[in-house]
Design a protein around this motif. Structure first.
Motif, PDB file in Angstrom:
ATOM      1  N   GLY A 150       0.852  -1.209   0.006  1.00  0.00           N
ATOM      2  CA  GLY A 150      -0.046   0.142   0.052  1.00  0.00           C
ATOM      3  C   GLY A 150       0.822   1.122  -0.195  1.00  0.00           C
ATOM      4  O   GLY A 150       0.568   2.216  -0.843  1.00  0.00           O
ATOM      5  N   ILE A 151       1.888   1.069   0.783  1.00  0.00           N
ATOM      6  CA  ILE A 151       2.607   2.514   1.193  1.00  0.00           C
ATOM      7  C   ILE A 151       4.103   2.382   0.342  1.00  0.00           C
ATOM      8  O   ILE A 151       4.508   3.754  -0.223  1.00  0.00           O
ATOM      9  CB  ILE A 151       2.666   2.727   2.507  1.00  0.00           C
ATOM     10  CG1 ILE A 151       1.463   3.085   3.368  1.00  0.00           C
ATOM     11  CG2 ILE A 151       3.753   3.635   2.982  1.00  0.00           C
ATOM     12  CD1 ILE A 151       1.299   2.778   4.761  1.00  0.00           C
ATOM     13  N   VAL A 152       4.785   1.509   0.103  1.00  0.00           N
ATOM     14  CA  VAL A 152       6.174   1.843  -0.330  1.00  0.00           C
ATOM     15  C   VAL A 152       5.814   0.872  -1.787  1.00  0.00           C
ATOM     16  O   VAL A 152       6.993   1.219  -2.526  1.00  0.00           O
ATOM     17  CB  VAL A 152       6.954   1.007   0.637  1.00  0.00           C
ATOM     18  CG1 VAL A 152       8.432   1.286  -0.037  1.00  0.00           C
ATOM     19  CG2 VAL A 152       7.010   1.403   1.923  1.00  0.00           C
ATOM     20  N   GLY A 153       4.866  -0.099  -2.017  1.00  0.00           N
ATOM     21  CA  GLY A 153       5.081  -0.898  -3.128  1.00  0.00           C
ATOM     22  C   GLY A 153       5.264  -0.158  -4.509  1.00  0.00           C
ATOM     23  O   GLY A 153       6.079  -0.718  -5.196  1.00  0.00           O
ATOM     24  N   LYS A 154       5.042   1.092  -4.828  1.00  0.00           N
ATOM     25  CA  LYS A 154       5.009   1.669  -6.261  1.00  0.00           C
ATOM     26  C   LYS A 154       6.680   1.900  -6.350  1.00  0.00           C
ATOM     27  O   LYS A 154       7.044   1.811  -7.407  1.00  0.00           O
ATOM     28  CB  LYS A 154       4.745   2.944  -6.084  1.00  0.00           C
ATOM     29  CG  LYS A 154       4.697   3.988  -7.255  1.00  0.00           C
ATOM     30  CD  LYS A 154       4.099   5.233  -7.091  1.00  0.00           C
ATOM     31  CE  LYS A 154       4.514   6.213  -8.176  1.00  0.00           C
ATOM     32  NZ  LYS A 154       3.907   5.965  -9.555  1.00  0.00           N
ATOM     33  N   PHE A 155       7.609   1.804  -5.325  1.00  0.00           N
ATOM     34  CA  PHE A 155       8.791   2.374  -5.293  1.00  0.00           C
ATOM     35  C   PHE A 155       9.760   1.154  -5.312  1.00  0.00           C
ATOM     36  O   PHE A 155      10.817   1.140  -4.388  1.00  0.00           O
ATOM     37  CB  PHE A 155       9.255   3.444  -4.216  1.00  0.00           C
ATOM     38  CG  PHE A 155       8.492   4.539  -4.353  1.00  0.00           C
ATOM     39  CD1 PHE A 155       8.442   5.481  -5.457  1.00  0.00           C
ATOM     40  CD2 PHE A 155       7.253   4.690  -3.480  1.00  0.00           C
ATOM     41  CE1 PHE A 155       7.424   6.741  -5.423  1.00  0.00           C
ATOM     42  CE2 PHE A 155       6.417   5.696  -3.605  1.00  0.00           C
ATOM     43  CZ  PHE A 155       6.513   6.801  -4.483  1.00  0.00           C
ATOM     44  N   GLY A 156       9.491   0.220  -5.863  1.00  0.00           N
ATOM     45  CA  GLY A 156      10.312  -1.157  -5.903  1.00  0.00           C
ATOM     46  C   GLY A 156      11.699  -1.032  -6.068  1.00  0.00           C
ATOM     47  O   GLY A 156      12.689  -1.503  -5.522  1.00  0.00           O
ATOM     48  N   GLN A 157      11.876  -0.192  -7.287  1.00  0.00           N
ATOM     49  CA  GLN A 157      13.179  -0.029  -7.624  1.00  0.00           C
ATOM     50  C   GLN A 157      14.160   0.673  -6.516  1.00  0.00           C
ATOM     51  O   GLN A 157      15.362   0.454  -6.404  1.00  0.00           O
ATOM     52  CB  GLN A 157      13.277   0.834  -8.825  1.00  0.00           C
ATOM     53  CG  GLN A 157      14.875   0.773  -9.526  1.00  0.00           C
ATOM     54  CD  GLN A 157      15.406  -0.545  -9.756  1.00  0.00           C
ATOM     55  OE1 GLN A 157      15.015  -1.557 -10.322  1.00  0.00           O
ATOM     56  NE2 GLN A 157      16.632  -0.518  -9.119  1.00  0.00           N
ATOM     57  N   ILE A 217      12.414 -11.198   1.978  1.00  0.00           N
ATOM     58  CA  ILE A 217      11.070 -10.971   1.594  1.00  0.00           C
ATOM     59  C   ILE A 217      10.918  -9.604   0.957  1.00  0.00           C
ATOM     60  O   ILE A 217      10.340  -9.196   0.093  1.00  0.00           O
ATOM     61  CB  ILE A 217      10.068 -11.268   3.032  1.00  0.00           C
ATOM     62  CG1 ILE A 217       8.693 -11.968   2.259  1.00  0.00           C
ATOM     63  CG2 ILE A 217       9.868  -9.958   3.876  1.00  0.00           C
ATOM     64  CD1 ILE A 217       7.955 -12.466   3.159  1.00  0.00           C
ATOM     65  N   TYR A 218      11.828  -8.498   1.717  1.00  0.00           N
ATOM     66  CA  TYR A 218      11.824  -7.387   1.180  1.00  0.00           C
ATOM     67  C   TYR A 218      12.666  -7.306  -0.426  1.00  0.00           C
ATOM     68  O   TYR A 218      11.835  -6.633  -1.255  1.00  0.00           O
ATOM     69  CB  TYR A 218      12.636  -6.317   1.880  1.00  0.00           C
ATOM     70  CG  TYR A 218      11.776  -5.262   2.679  1.00  0.00           C
ATOM     71  CD1 TYR A 218      10.639  -5.680   3.322  1.00  0.00           C
ATOM     72  CD2 TYR A 218      11.684  -3.887   2.104  1.00  0.00           C
ATOM     73  CE1 TYR A 218       9.679  -4.921   4.003  1.00  0.00           C
ATOM     74  CE2 TYR A 218      10.827  -3.057   2.961  1.00  0.00           C
ATOM     75  CZ  TYR A 218       9.630  -3.563   3.797  1.00  0.00           C
ATOM     76  OH  TYR A 218       8.806  -2.641   4.474  1.00  0.00           O
ATOM     77  N   ASN A 219      13.359  -8.232  -0.490  1.00  0.00           N
ATOM     78  CA  ASN A 219      13.856  -8.271  -1.989  1.00  0.00           C
ATOM     79  C   ASN A 219      12.827  -8.926  -2.763  1.00  0.00           C
ATOM     80  O   ASN A 219      12.765  -8.373  -3.804  1.00  0.00           O
ATOM     81  CB  ASN A 219      15.093  -9.414  -1.973  1.00  0.00           C
ATOM     82  CG  ASN A 219      15.792  -9.233  -3.152  1.00  0.00           C
ATOM     83  OD1 ASN A 219      15.816  -8.389  -4.021  1.00  0.00           O
ATOM     84  ND2 ASN A 219      16.131 -10.505  -3.442  1.00  0.00           N
ATOM     85  N   ILE A 220      11.901  -9.849  -2.443  1.00  0.00           N
ATOM     86  CA  ILE A 220      11.052 -10.465  -3.261  1.00  0.00           C
ATOM     87  C   ILE A 220       9.868  -9.352  -3.501  1.00  0.00           C
ATOM     88  O   ILE A 220       9.591  -9.380  -4.622  1.00  0.00           O
ATOM     89  CB  ILE A 220      10.355 -11.622  -2.495  1.00  0.00           C
ATOM     90  CG1 ILE A 220      11.423 -13.001  -2.370  1.00  0.00           C
ATOM     91  CG2 ILE A 220       9.143 -12.091  -3.159  1.00  0.00           C
ATOM     92  CD1 ILE A 220      10.885 -14.004  -1.551  1.00  0.00           C
ATOM     93  N   TRP A 221       9.606  -8.796  -2.427  1.00  0.00           N
ATOM     94  CA  TRP A 221       8.607  -7.690  -2.715  1.00  0.00           C
ATOM     95  C   TRP A 221       8.899  -6.724  -3.501  1.00  0.00           C
ATOM     96  O   TRP A 221       8.176  -6.316  -4.556  1.00  0.00           O
ATOM     97  CB  TRP A 221       7.995  -7.258  -1.342  1.00  0.00           C
ATOM     98  CG  TRP A 221       7.290  -7.917  -0.554  1.00  0.00           C
ATOM     99  CD1 TRP A 221       6.682  -9.244  -0.949  1.00  0.00           C
ATOM    100  CD2 TRP A 221       7.029  -7.871   0.853  1.00  0.00           C
ATOM    101  NE1 TRP A 221       6.217  -9.827   0.421  1.00  0.00           N
ATOM    102  CE2 TRP A 221       6.606  -9.061   1.223  1.00  0.00           C
ATOM    103  CE3 TRP A 221       7.464  -6.926   1.943  1.00  0.00           C
ATOM    104  CZ2 TRP A 221       5.968  -9.221   2.701  1.00  0.00           C
ATOM    105  CZ3 TRP A 221       6.765  -6.972   3.215  1.00  0.00           C
ATOM    106  CH2 TRP A 221       6.258  -8.083   3.490  1.00  0.00           C
ATOM    107  N   SER A 222      10.222  -6.182  -3.483  1.00  0.00           N
ATOM    108  CA  SER A 222      10.573  -4.850  -4.177  1.00  0.00           C
ATOM    109  C   SER A 222      11.050  -5.253  -5.690  1.00  0.00           C
ATOM    110  O   SER A 222      11.060  -4.490  -6.342  1.00  0.00           O
ATOM    111  CB  SER A 222      11.623  -4.290  -3.360  1.00  0.00           C
ATOM    112  OG  SER A 222      12.649  -5.160  -3.090  1.00  0.00           O
ATOM    113  N   SER A 223      11.263  -6.456  -5.791  1.00  0.00           N
ATOM    114  CA  SER A 223      11.618  -6.936  -7.117  1.00  0.00           C
ATOM    115  C   SER A 223      10.290  -7.438  -8.103  1.00  0.00           C
ATOM    116  O   SER A 223      10.483  -8.004  -9.112  1.00  0.00           O
ATOM    117  CB  SER A 223      12.684  -8.024  -7.339  1.00  0.00           C
ATOM    118  OG  SER A 223      12.375  -9.283  -6.495  1.00  0.00           O
TER     119      SER A 223
END
Ligand code: FEO
Length: 385
Positions: free
Chosen positions: A189-196, A231-237
């Motif tokens: 919801g909050i950070v998802g747009k900014f994966g890169q 898990i942050y690596n999975i989500w952000s990629s």
């Protein structure tokens, strides 16, 4: 609460909040974390929401035990963390704010001052010595605002990670679902747009020995840190976490719902996990989280004003707004005289990265017919491949 011998928790729990950031339901409340590092010089890490000014100042006072703080380190200027900067600076007249230039620009916007005589502007990899603790600043732009920085304490190996690794829920409530569910809903919801951007900062953390992660929300993490970093690596990629199907649907008179329930039943018969979300009634950020968690998505909706039902339009806008990508999508439409929602959904999703539209769509006129059941069988087949 003690994090290490020298690092104390001075944050607060919020059980009064109705909607976090004006839109997210938080049934378990919310935590605004702040920390205090005791050394020759004392540093406070961030402030808290404005409604908890007194509690926060009291927490600090208790830990200071008559001493005075030298620094207020500001990681992020969103008001759930920055609201009490001025109050703090008015109380502790010798304190200095440590933050990025962009954060000081935002302070001017919020407080009409950038504390010009009482500030240290830090850049990437700048350090600040408190005595034995040396703080290193790591810029983290757009995780989740542009001014954000992380701070690494070289002595206790603690990463102060701003909003990253945060979750919904107060720290004095046990979350029956564990950390990941509400952390995932928070992240997408909050950070998802900014994966890169998250990927960029994760790269900067490689090689750092991290024993503890202190986020601005949620619990302090000090065990199994590889799990959280991974898990942050999975989500952000934008990789999927689970092999499962999310079905997000709208239904006015129950016919579209009948189709998705049948689809769910048939997928489950094949041991495929399904998460079902009624977009008009269920929590939309939960549906968004589910779409990112799973590798396949089915969108089912009624034709409405020649396009799609409004809550489906909102959901698709949410997917687009959060950079949805790298998934397979199938469609179900319904329409009493001229079903056209699939065309509208496909056209709205155009341009998203690495999205595959499946071939086996379901088009219903009014109620479910034999031909629709045949289409659902084909869709089950394609979703099983
Ligand atoms: Fe928790 Fe982006 O503020």
């Amino acid at each position: 609460m003690t994090i290490t011998n020298d690092i104390k928790y001075v944050g607060v729990n919020d059980h009064e909040i109705d909607l976090f950031e004006g839109q997210y339901v938080v049934p378990l409340g919310m935590a605004y974390n702040s920390y205090l590092i005791i050394d020759n010089e004392i540093a406070i890490m961030d402030s808290v929401d404005k409604n908890f000014k007194d509690e926060w100042l009291l927490n600090i006072e208790k830990e200071l035990k008559g001493k005075l703080p030298s620094y207020l380190v500001i990681s992020h200027m969103e008001p759930d963390h920055s609201a009490n900067i001025k109050v703090f600076m008015d109380k502790y007249k010798d304190a200095i704010i440590v933050s990025t230039q962009m954060a000081f620009n935002m302070m001017k916007a919020y407080f009409n001052t950038d504390f010009s005589e009482r500030k240290i502007v830090v850049k990437e990899n700048d350090t600040l010595s408190l005595g034995k603790h040396e703080l290193r600043f790591i810029t983290a732009p757009f995780v989740h605002w542009p001014e954000v920085m992380f701070t690494y304490d070289n002595y206790d190996k603690v990463l102060f990670s701003a909003d990253a690794f945060g979750k919904f829920g107060a720290n004095d409530k046990i979350d029956p679902e564990g950390w990941a569910c509400e952390a995932r809903r928070y992240y997408f919801g909050i950070v998802g747009k900014f994966g890169q951007n998250v990927q960029n900062v994760l790269k900067k953390l490689e090689g750092l020995e991290i024993k503890t992660i202190c986020s601005l929300h949620g619990p302090v993490l000090n065990e199994d840190l590889d799990y959280y970093l991974n898990i942050y690596n999975i989500w952000s990629s934008y990789q999927s976490e689970a092999s499962a199907v999310t079905i997000a649907y709208t239904s006015v008179y129950g016919n579209t719902k009948e189709a998705v329930l049948l689809l769910k039943e048939k997928l489950e018969e094949k041991n495929i996990e399904v998460a079902l979300h009624d977009l008009a009634r269920d929590d939309m950020p939960e549906a968004l989280e589910s779409a990112f968690e799973n590798d396949r998505l089915v969108l089912a909706t009624t034709t409405y004003n020649g396009g799609m039902f409004p809550t489906m339009e909102t959901f698709i806008n949410e997917l687009k707004g959060h950079n949805y990508q790298n998934r397979k999508i199938a469609f179900i439409e319904n329409g009493s005289w001229a079903p056209s929602a699939i065309k509208a959904m496909k056209s709205s999703l155009e341009g998203l990265k690495d999205i595959t539209f499946l071939n086996s769509n379901v088009s219903i006129k009014g109620s479910l017919k034999d031909e629709n059941i045949e289409q659902i069988n084909k869709l089950v087949q394609e979703l099983s491949n």
